[in-house]
Design a protein around this motif. Structure first.
Motif: not given
Length: 184
Positions: A46-47, A60-64, A69-73, A135-138
């Motif tokens: 996902q982009d 500051l955000h994250y998903q449990l 999610q691993t992110k590349m920003v 990972g997809l948004y949840n």
């Protein structure tokens, strides 16, 4: 290798090789083979892209887990101050943050693994940020930490009287009260 350690385990800065000439520039923003050579085996699926004006602080955000999610920003327009906070219980750097300027000019990218909260502030008149996720948004697994948590003491590089923060981000909990199921 174009990866540089940050002092926090598994949190890396990617600095691509840029080819410039009179026409402009070219670089590979992402190449899975280069990441695999570094031992990074995630698969981006996902982009996400955002546009913000000066002073915006997102995060500051994250998903449990199991939806972490691993992110590349990276910033594709303007400059941001990008921040990742280690939330992995048992990590020697738990509760510490790393911050770096990402810009269209420097082309650096921050690779943020699962187990980190992420946020950024906008340092230029406008910034566009693009980040890849493995990972997809949840919505049900959303988590966050308030941007001004005194335990973190993040210097967002913008005067706080000029900061623009969403109503949602203003009511996030502190680090010691946030939901967290990450381990080191």
């Amino acid at each position: 290798m174009p990866f540089f350690e940050t002092g926090i385990a598994n949190l890396l800065v990617f600095e691509p090789r840029v080819f410039e000439d009179s026409r402009g520039y070219f670089f590979e923003a992402y190449n899975s083979a280069i990441h695999k050579q570094q031992g990074l085996t995630y698969q981006f699926i996902q982009d996400n892209q955002s546009s913000s004006s000066y002073g915006v602080i997102r995060g500051l955000h994250y998903q449990l887990n199991p939806h972490g999610q691993t992110k590349m920003v990276r910033a594709i327009v303007g400059t941001i101050y990008d921040v990742a906070v280690d939330l992995r219980k048992g990590s020697p750097t738990f509760g510490q943050y790393f911050g770096i300027e990402l810009s269209a000019a420097n082309k650096k990218q921050l690779v943020i693994p699962v187990g980190f909260a992420h946020g950024f502030s906008v340092l230029t008149e406008k910034a566009e940020v693009l980040y890849k996720c493995d990972g997809l948004y949840n919505k049900e697994s959303e988590g966050g930490i308030i941007y001004n948590d005194p335990a973190l003491n993040i210097n967002w590089q913008v005067p706080l009287d000029k900061a623009i923060i969403s109503d949602k981000d203003l009511v996030l909990p502190t680090l010691d009260a946030c939901k967290n199921n990450f381990t080191f």
